[in-house]
Scaffold this motif. Structure first.
Motif, PDB file in Angstrom:
ATOM      1  N   LEU A 126       6.330  -9.356  -9.632  1.00 36.88           N
ATOM      2  CA  LEU A 126       5.603  -8.598  -9.019  1.00 36.88           C
ATOM      3  C   LEU A 126       4.911  -9.348  -7.718  1.00 36.88           C
ATOM      4  O   LEU A 126       3.846  -9.102  -6.788  1.00 36.88           O
ATOM      5  N   SER A 127       5.972  -9.936  -7.108  1.00 37.47           N
ATOM      6  CA  SER A 127       5.668 -10.523  -5.585  1.00 37.47           C
ATOM      7  C   SER A 127       5.486  -9.514  -4.586  1.00 37.47           C
ATOM      8  O   SER A 127       4.960 -10.260  -3.610  1.00 37.47           O
ATOM      9  N   GLY A 128       5.642  -8.388  -4.735  1.00 38.53           N
ATOM     10  CA  GLY A 128       5.355  -7.319  -3.625  1.00 38.53           C
ATOM     11  C   GLY A 128       3.925  -6.827  -3.677  1.00 38.53           C
ATOM     12  O   GLY A 128       3.567  -6.481  -2.693  1.00 38.53           O
ATOM     13  N   ILE A 129       3.131  -7.586  -4.619  1.00 36.43           N
ATOM     14  CA  ILE A 129       1.645  -7.245  -4.506  1.00 36.43           C
ATOM     15  C   ILE A 129       1.183  -8.211  -3.853  1.00 36.43           C
ATOM     16  O   ILE A 129       1.145  -9.537  -4.115  1.00 36.43           O
ATOM     17  N   HIS A 179     -16.999   5.074 -13.893  1.00 35.84           N
ATOM     18  CA  HIS A 179     -17.307   6.507 -14.148  1.00 35.84           C
ATOM     19  C   HIS A 179     -17.349   7.171 -12.596  1.00 35.84           C
ATOM     20  O   HIS A 179     -17.512   8.302 -12.773  1.00 35.84           O
ATOM     21  N   GLU A 180     -17.300   6.358 -11.545  1.00 37.48           N
ATOM     22  CA  GLU A 180     -17.355   7.098 -10.345  1.00 37.48           C
ATOM     23  C   GLU A 180     -15.943   7.042  -9.680  1.00 37.48           C
ATOM     24  O   GLU A 180     -15.851   7.461  -8.400  1.00 37.48           O
ATOM     25  N   GLY A 181     -14.928   6.744 -10.261  1.00 36.55           N
ATOM     26  CA  GLY A 181     -13.698   6.680  -9.620  1.00 36.55           C
ATOM     27  C   GLY A 181     -13.117   5.558  -8.811  1.00 36.55           C
ATOM     28  O   GLY A 181     -12.159   5.357  -8.329  1.00 36.55           O
ATOM     29  N   ILE A 182     -14.066   4.640  -8.611  1.00 36.39           N
ATOM     30  CA  ILE A 182     -13.592   3.596  -7.944  1.00 36.39           C
ATOM     31  C   ILE A 182     -12.862   2.540  -8.889  1.00 36.39           C
ATOM     32  O   ILE A 182     -13.132   2.223  -9.983  1.00 36.39           O
ATOM     33  N   LEU A 183     -11.727   2.124  -7.956  1.00 36.21           N
ATOM     34  CA  LEU A 183     -10.622   1.408  -8.931  1.00 36.21           C
ATOM     35  C   LEU A 183     -10.806  -0.046  -8.721  1.00 36.21           C
ATOM     36  O   LEU A 183     -11.682  -0.894  -7.832  1.00 36.21           O
ATOM     37  N   GLY A 184     -10.814  -0.695  -9.876  1.00 34.47           N
ATOM     38  CA  GLY A 184     -10.721  -2.199 -10.188  1.00 34.47           C
ATOM     39  C   GLY A 184      -9.391  -2.840 -10.537  1.00 34.47           C
ATOM     40  O   GLY A 184      -8.641  -1.801 -11.081  1.00 34.47           O
ATOM     41  N   VAL A 185      -9.233  -4.000 -10.570  1.00 31.62           N
ATOM     42  CA  VAL A 185      -7.934  -4.595 -10.990  1.00 31.62           C
ATOM     43  C   VAL A 185      -8.231  -5.640 -11.858  1.00 31.62           C
ATOM     44  O   VAL A 185      -9.199  -6.478 -11.893  1.00 31.62           O
ATOM     45  N   GLU A 188       0.441   1.082  -7.440  1.00 34.21           N
ATOM     46  CA  GLU A 188       2.005   1.462  -7.113  1.00 34.21           C
ATOM     47  C   GLU A 188       2.816   0.581  -7.919  1.00 34.21           C
ATOM     48  O   GLU A 188       4.014   1.170  -8.311  1.00 34.21           O
ATOM     49  N   GLU A 189       2.753  -0.599  -8.303  1.00 26.41           N
ATOM     50  CA  GLU A 189       3.834  -1.387  -8.803  1.00 26.41           C
ATOM     51  C   GLU A 189       3.536  -1.574 -10.199  1.00 26.41           C
ATOM     52  O   GLU A 189       4.313  -2.040 -11.187  1.00 26.41           O
ATOM     53  N   ALA A 190       2.177  -1.745 -10.843  1.00 28.79           N
ATOM     54  CA  ALA A 190       1.753  -2.047 -11.994  1.00 28.79           C
ATOM     55  C   ALA A 190       0.480  -1.275 -12.249  1.00 28.79           C
ATOM     56  O   ALA A 190      -0.650  -1.850 -12.437  1.00 28.79           O
ATOM     57  N   PRO A 191       0.441  -0.041 -12.493  1.00 21.41           N
ATOM     58  CA  PRO A 191      -0.559   0.772 -12.887  1.00 21.41           C
ATOM     59  C   PRO A 191      -1.493   0.323 -14.137  1.00 21.41           C
ATOM     60  O   PRO A 191      -2.729   0.569 -14.128  1.00 21.41           O
TER      61      PRO A 191
END
Length: 87
Positions: A21-24, A58-64, A48-51
């Protein structure tokens, strides 16, 4: 940080095979709301690489899931070092 990991609660399905996953990339940025400086991957790029490491609130804000992402990256690097005879 502690997370439940008791084998009695799991159905083990196999050994994990980490990916490269070095492309992240890690981005430097400031938060728009506070101006606070931070370093982190960008959720849309991780998606894109690791969904599986990206989640929406609940508001659609993305977290990792940074812990999961870091664990996979370390496991991959351990494999590279082991193959090179350095570990």
């Amino acid at each position: 940080m502690t997370a439940t990991s008791d084998a009695r609660l799991k159905d083990i399905i196999g050994d994990f095979e980490p990916r490269d996953l070095s492309g992240i990339r890690l981005a430097e940025f400031t938060w728009k709301a506070s101006g606070e400086y931070a370093v982190s991957p960008i959720a849309q790029e991780v998606q894109e690489e690791a969904p599986e490491y990206v989640h929406a609130d609940h508001e659609g804000i993305l977290g990792v899931d940074k812990a999961g992402l870091a664990l996979e990256r370390v496991a991959f690097l351990e494999g590279v070092l082991r193959k090179a005879g350095l570990l």
